[in-house]
Design an enzyme around this catalytic site. Structure first.
Site, PDB file in Angstrom:
ATOM      1  CD  GLN A  95      -2.698   1.403   2.479  1.00  0.00           C
ATOM      2  OE1 GLN A  95      -3.089   0.390   3.002  1.00  0.00           O
ATOM      3  NE2 GLN A  95      -3.158   2.567   3.004  1.00  0.00           N
ATOM      4  CB  CYS A 101      -6.011   0.524   4.471  1.00  0.00           C
ATOM      5  SG  CYS A 101      -7.182   1.431   5.598  1.00  0.00           S
ATOM      6  CG  HIS A 174      -4.815  -0.080   8.598  1.00  0.00           C
ATOM      7  ND1 HIS A 174      -4.664   0.476   7.726  1.00  0.00           N
ATOM      8  CD2 HIS A 174      -4.112  -1.376   8.398  1.00  0.00           C
ATOM      9  CE1 HIS A 174      -3.608  -0.110   6.684  1.00  0.00           C
ATOM     10  NE2 HIS A 174      -3.392  -1.222   7.333  1.00  0.00           N
ATOM     11  CG  ASP A 189      -1.868  -4.210   7.191  1.00  0.00           C
ATOM     12  OD1 ASP A 189      -1.482  -3.368   6.256  1.00  0.00           O
ATOM     13  OD2 ASP A 189      -1.841  -4.083   8.333  1.00  0.00           O
TER      14      ASP A 189
END
Length: 234
Positions: A95, A101, A174, A189
C-alpha cells in the site's frame, strides 16, 4: 519538477466498513453478482452460522492504537529474524496510497480467491490480470496508476453512512484482510513488508475468528472493531 524532489504521496478518502457500499463498489467494477460482502454481527458460533458459506475472506477494521503499533513492530522484527513460509500462490499488494487500505483489503480478498470467484470483463478483472505476475511493489504502482479504481474508490468513500474524512485528516482506523491459501491463514496488510502466515488451519472461519480476537485482546478498551465477510450472495 526536479529529479531530487520527493514525489507527492497519493491520498484517497477512507472507505467505510459498510457492506452495501463495498458491494456497489466491487460489482460496478466487475465482481460477479453471485458474491458479496456481508456484516459479521459477532464472533459467536450462532452468529457466524448466519453467514452464507463458503466464506472466502474476512476484512477486519481495527484501531491503529499504540498497542497495535508496538505489537506490529515486534511481530515484523521476529519474522525477519526467524523467517516464515509463504505460499507462492499468495497475492500481496503493497500500500503506497494513503487511506487506500479499504480498497487494498477488497483487492486482497478477491485476488486470492480467483479460483472460486468469477469476474465480468471490467476494471477489476483487468487489474487482477495485469498484476498477477508482478511483485508487491509493482502491483502498488499499478494501483497508483489505475484511474478507474481511484474514481470508484472516491465515489464509494462518499457513499457511507457517516461523514467521509478529508484526504488530509488523520484516520486512526485500518483494514486488513484474512484469507486461506494452501492450508494456511494469511493476514494481508499492505502497510506491512510482507504477508503474515498465521499457520495451518483445518477451519478457516474458526482460525480467522481466533486471529480477530487476538487483535481485540491487544486493545481491550477500544470498541472500534468491525468485521466483514466475503461470501456467496444470499
Amino acid at each position: 519538477m526536479a529529479e531530487t524532489e520527493t514525489k507527492k504521496k497519493i491520498k484517497w478518502i477512507p472507505l467505510e466498513s459498510n457492506p452495501e457500499v463495498m458491494n456497489k463498489y466491487v460489482h460496478k467494477l466487475g465482481l460477479s453478482s453471485q458474491w458479496a460482502y456481508t456484516d459479521v454481527f459477532g464472533l459467536e458460533e450462532e452468529l457466524l452460522l448466519m453467514i452464507p458459506k463458503p466464506i472466502k475472506a474476512f476484512l477486519l477494521l481495527f484501531p491503529t492504537s499504540e498497542a497495535h503499533e508496538n505489537y506490529t513492530k515486534i511481530q515484523v522484527e521476529s519474522i525477519k529474524e526467524k523467517g516464515q513460509e509463504i505460499s507462492p500462490n499468495v497475492v500481496f499488494y503493497k500500500q503506497t496510497i494513503s487511506n487506500a487500505c479499504g480498497t487494498i483489503g477488497l483487492v486482497h480478498s478477491l485476488a486470492n480467491n480467483r479460483d472460486s470467484i468469477s469476474f465480468e470483463d471490467g476494471p477489476l478483472k483487468r487489474l487482477l490480470d495485469k498484476t498477477k505476475a508482478l511483485t508487491p511493489e509493482e502491483r502498488a504502482k499499478c494501483l497508483e496508476e489505475d484511474d478507474d479504481l481511484a474514481e470508484a474508490h472516491q465515489t464509494s468513500a462518499r457513499m457511507g453512512q457517516t461523514r467521509a474524512p478529508g484526504e488530509d485528516e488523520r484516520v486512526d482506523l485500518h483494514f486488513t484482510c484474512l484469507v486461506e491459501k494452501d492450508g494456511s491463514i494469511y493476514e494481508l496488510d499492505g502497510t506491512k513488508p510482507f504477508p503474515i502466515n498465521h499457520g495451518s488451519c483445518d477451519d478457516f472461519v474458526k482460525g480467522s475468528v481466533d486471529i480477530v480476537k487476538k487483535f481485540m485482546e491487544r486493545d481491550p478498551n477500544n470498541l472500534q472493531f468491525t468485521v466483514v465477510a466475503l461470501a456467496p450472495k444470499d
